[in-house]
Design an enzyme around this catalytic site. Structure first.
Site, PDB file in Angstrom:
ATOM      1  N   ASP A 183       2.371 -13.646 -12.523  1.00  0.00           N
ATOM      2  CA  ASP A 183       2.906 -14.214 -12.022  1.00  0.00           C
ATOM      3  C   ASP A 183       2.900 -13.515 -10.916  1.00  0.00           C
ATOM      4  O   ASP A 183       4.309 -14.168  -9.617  1.00  0.00           O
ATOM      5  CB  ASP A 183       4.536 -15.049 -12.751  1.00  0.00           C
ATOM      6  CG  ASP A 183       4.281 -15.467 -13.567  1.00  0.00           C
ATOM      7  OD1 ASP A 183       3.555 -16.121 -13.249  1.00  0.00           O
ATOM      8  OD2 ASP A 183       4.820 -15.333 -14.364  1.00  0.00           O
ATOM      9  N   GLY A 241      -0.719 -19.249 -14.530  1.00  0.00           N
ATOM     10  CA  GLY A 241      -0.502 -21.053 -14.308  1.00  0.00           C
ATOM     11  C   GLY A 241      -1.041 -20.455 -13.347  1.00  0.00           C
ATOM     12  O   GLY A 241      -0.016 -19.495 -12.489  1.00  0.00           O
ATOM     13  N   HIS A 242      -1.986 -21.128 -12.192  1.00  0.00           N
ATOM     14  CA  HIS A 242      -2.467 -19.861 -10.967  1.00  0.00           C
ATOM     15  C   HIS A 242      -1.894 -21.465  -9.880  1.00  0.00           C
ATOM     16  O   HIS A 242      -2.727 -22.429 -10.356  1.00  0.00           O
ATOM     17  CB  HIS A 242      -3.903 -20.050 -10.716  1.00  0.00           C
ATOM     18  CG  HIS A 242      -3.699 -18.584 -11.761  1.00  0.00           C
ATOM     19  ND1 HIS A 242      -5.368 -18.259 -11.852  1.00  0.00           N
ATOM     20  CD2 HIS A 242      -3.102 -17.359 -12.184  1.00  0.00           C
ATOM     21  CE1 HIS A 242      -4.998 -16.638 -12.267  1.00  0.00           C
ATOM     22  NE2 HIS A 242      -3.550 -17.104 -12.754  1.00  0.00           N
ATOM     23  N   LYS A 255      -0.636 -14.277  -7.819  1.00  0.00           N
ATOM     24  CA  LYS A 255      -2.463 -14.002  -8.031  1.00  0.00           C
ATOM     25  C   LYS A 255      -3.112 -15.077  -7.358  1.00  0.00           C
ATOM     26  O   LYS A 255      -4.949 -15.111  -6.605  1.00  0.00           O
ATOM     27  CB  LYS A 255      -3.572 -13.586  -9.460  1.00  0.00           C
ATOM     28  CG  LYS A 255      -2.595 -12.480  -9.718  1.00  0.00           C
ATOM     29  CD  LYS A 255      -3.005 -12.124 -11.217  1.00  0.00           C
ATOM     30  CE  LYS A 255      -2.590 -12.865 -12.611  1.00  0.00           C
ATOM     31  NZ  LYS A 255      -0.768 -13.641 -12.632  1.00  0.00           N
ATOM     32  N   GLN A 293      -2.811 -13.401 -15.741  1.00  0.00           N
ATOM     33  CA  GLN A 293      -1.112 -12.364 -16.550  1.00  0.00           C
ATOM     34  C   GLN A 293      -1.665 -11.047 -16.077  1.00  0.00           C
ATOM     35  O   GLN A 293      -2.070 -10.823 -14.061  1.00  0.00           O
ATOM     36  CB  GLN A 293      -1.175 -11.879 -17.918  1.00  0.00           C
ATOM     37  CG  GLN A 293      -1.601 -13.808 -18.616  1.00  0.00           C
ATOM     38  CD  GLN A 293      -2.329 -14.181 -19.399  1.00  0.00           C
ATOM     39  OE1 GLN A 293      -3.024 -13.986 -19.490  1.00  0.00           O
ATOM     40  NE2 GLN A 293      -2.277 -15.744 -18.575  1.00  0.00           N
TER      41      GLN A 293
HETATM   42  P1  IMP Z   1       2.028 -15.783 -25.037  1.00  0.00           P
HETATM   43  O1  IMP Z   1       0.453 -15.236 -24.498  1.00  0.00           O
HETATM   44  O2  IMP Z   1       1.854 -17.439 -24.781  1.00  0.00           O
HETATM   45  O3  IMP Z   1       1.303 -15.345 -25.889  1.00  0.00           O
HETATM   46  O4  IMP Z   1       3.045 -14.743 -24.694  1.00  0.00           O
HETATM   47  C1  IMP Z   1       3.226 -13.717 -24.536  1.00  0.00           C
HETATM   48  C2  IMP Z   1       3.595 -13.064 -23.332  1.00  0.00           C
HETATM   49  O5  IMP Z   1       3.598 -13.481 -21.914  1.00  0.00           O
HETATM   50  C3  IMP Z   1       5.012 -13.991 -23.367  1.00  0.00           C
HETATM   51  O6  IMP Z   1       6.038 -12.772 -22.410  1.00  0.00           O
HETATM   52  C4  IMP Z   1       4.601 -14.684 -21.501  1.00  0.00           C
HETATM   53  O7  IMP Z   1       5.833 -15.158 -20.909  1.00  0.00           O
HETATM   54  C5  IMP Z   1       3.769 -13.456 -21.049  1.00  0.00           C
HETATM   55  N1  IMP Z   1       2.508 -14.920 -20.350  1.00  0.00           N
HETATM   56  C6  IMP Z   1       2.330 -15.234 -21.013  1.00  0.00           C
HETATM   57  N2  IMP Z   1       1.634 -15.784 -19.865  1.00  0.00           N
HETATM   58  C7  IMP Z   1       2.014 -15.653 -18.499  1.00  0.00           C
HETATM   59  C8  IMP Z   1       1.603 -15.394 -16.934  1.00  0.00           C
HETATM   60  O8  IMP Z   1       0.756 -16.039 -16.556  1.00  0.00           O
HETATM   61  N3  IMP Z   1       2.784 -15.398 -16.748  1.00  0.00           N
HETATM   62  C9  IMP Z   1       3.261 -14.086 -16.665  1.00  0.00           C
HETATM   63  N4  IMP Z   1       3.651 -14.364 -17.787  1.00  0.00           N
HETATM   64  C10 IMP Z   1       3.234 -14.760 -18.753  1.00  0.00           C
END
Ligand code: IMP
Length: 423
Positions: free
Chosen positions: A13, A40-41, A16, A224
């Protein structure tokens, strides 16, 4: 522009989406290389907001080839609805401008169900995942039982492989107290999505090398952030892919010696969604940013945890990713702060750290060592050149770039394309 990898230098977040959109102007091809629709971009063009989860943000510009690489895990139902949403907004999505790797793995409903069931089982030790099935899908990939896009677009193959996977996963779901899935329903939904996506699915490794031979510049769009990387992040509070720069090579089939530059994106402060250590977390700055209506997740709507800028983390990110240039976003979020803190080291008992310890338990016990900067207390969102920024804001961004060990390239003062200051 040459081939550029763009990565998040914090916990995701970082803004990007906007920087990718700005850099896309100079690229012919944009590639997503890791993660899935957990990302989510958010991109705002002419005041219109688009949130993209899987499709590279390059789709919002004409004549760009957008590629979902082999390193991504793809939820086909989510992807089809994203494509349809874009088309409804008048954006062209055709096999000419949007392709998906035939070897990208497919996310199925049992991955999502397992993701949720495992989180429940973990109780207070949960990761706080997005519940999009990302971990279980990458788990199947590593266990060599996953289905890939080339399985999805072949009805007979899909039917045969899916039947076996549903049988095994239903047994696991039952043992976890979750509801089993109907093969008939899942097959019908996925077969339909497969037919829709078939014209877009191809060998993207060969395609990317053809593009490079023809002189195309490629932008590798990271999702991420560094500290959510499965190897380099705060394990187990991470996602399940290599979000760092190395992932761009394995996730696309473009080798390291064809990469020219790494851009790191970081906020002027720190945020994190989900569980896990965040050394500079601070209630005061969380309240301030949430009160401004900022820092709510683009994918899940969750309030992000907020803290002061952590230069130990961003320096570590520069090291792991090889960041050349920095884009600092959300500078305007600090416009009203009287005194801005920056973490320059961690202290734990008698130990002082100038790197991020690998052990999440140790990191959770670290206390930040801060230096303070005078706040600029002037709105910056209207600034369009570095010179127009208040002197104290300039000092701040210069200092955090130096502490992060990389060159200051962009300072961003708002979500719009025009609110981008090239330094
Ligand atoms: P997962 O990718 O859904 O398995 O989540 C694993 C961890 O990564 C959690 O703490 C999520 O909140 C975090 N996470 C996954 N995708 C994003 C993103 O796009 N932005 C911020 N945190 C993310």
């Amino acid at each position: 522009m040459a081939n550029t990898i763009l990565v998040g230098a914090q916990w995701g977040d970082e803004g990007k989406g906007k920087i990718i959109d700005v850099l896309t102007e100079q690229a012919e091809v944009v590639v997503r290389y890791a993660g899935g629709n957990n990302a989510g971009h958010t991109v705002i063009v002419n005041g219109k907001k688009s949130v993209l989860h899987l499709i590279p943000s390059g789709i919002l510009r004409k004549h760009k080839l957008c590629v979902i690489g082999n390193g991504v895990v793809c939820d086909p139902l989510g992807l089809v609805s994203e494509m349809e949403g874009l088309r409804k907004n008048g954006i062209q999505v055709t096999p000419k401008n949007f392709v998906v790797s035939e070897t990208a793995h497919v996310v199925f409903p049992y991955h999502r169900e397992l993701d949720g069931a495992r989180e429940l089982l973990k109780g207070k030790n949960k990761i706080g995942t997005t519940k999009r099935g990302i971990g279980p899908a990458y788990g199947d990939k590593a266990a060599r039982v996953g289905l890939r896009m080339n399985d999805l677009v072949d009805s007979a193959r899909l039917e045969e492989k899916l039947a076996g996977r549903i049988k095994e996963n239903n047994a696991v779901l039952k043992s976890l107290g979750a509801k089993p899935l109907s093969f008939k329903q899942v097959f019908a939904d996925y077969d339909r999505a497969g037919r829709h996506l078939k014209p877009h699915v191809q060998n993207t490794v060969v395609l990317l090398h053809d593009q490079m031979r023809a002189g195309a510049n490629i932008l590798f769009e990271g999702a991420q952030g560094t500290f959510l990387d499965i190897d380099h992040g705060t394990y187990p509070f991470v996602t399940s892919s290599n979000t760092t720069a190395g992932g761009a090579c394995t996730g696309s089939g473009v080798p390291p010696n064809r990469m020219d530059r790494v851009v790191g994106v970081m906020k002027a402060y720190t945020t994190r969604v989900g569980e896990g250590p965040l050394p500079t977390e601070n209630q005061e700055i969380s309240d301030l940013l949430h009160g401004m209506g900022r820092e709510f997740g683009a994918t899940t709507g969750r309030a992000r945890r907020c803290g002061w800028f952590d230069s130990v983390a961003t320096r570590h990110a520069t090291m792991v990713n090889g960041i050349d240039d920095l884009a600092i976003t959300n500078l305007d979020g600090l416009d009203t702060v009287e005194s801005v803190k920056v973490c320059v080291a961690y202290r734990r008992g008698k130990m002082q750290y100038d790197f991020v310890p690998n052990d999440a338990q140790i990191l959770a016990e670290c206390q930040p060592v801060y230096v303070e900067f005078a706040g600029w207390r002037t709105p910056t969102d209207h600034c369009r050149t570095f010179k127009q920024l208040p002197a104290k804001a300039r000092e701040y961004v210069k200092a955090i770039s130096e502490l992060s060990n990389a060159r200051l390239f962009i300072a961003s003062v708002g979500p719009g394309r025009e609110q981008t200051i090239f330094v």
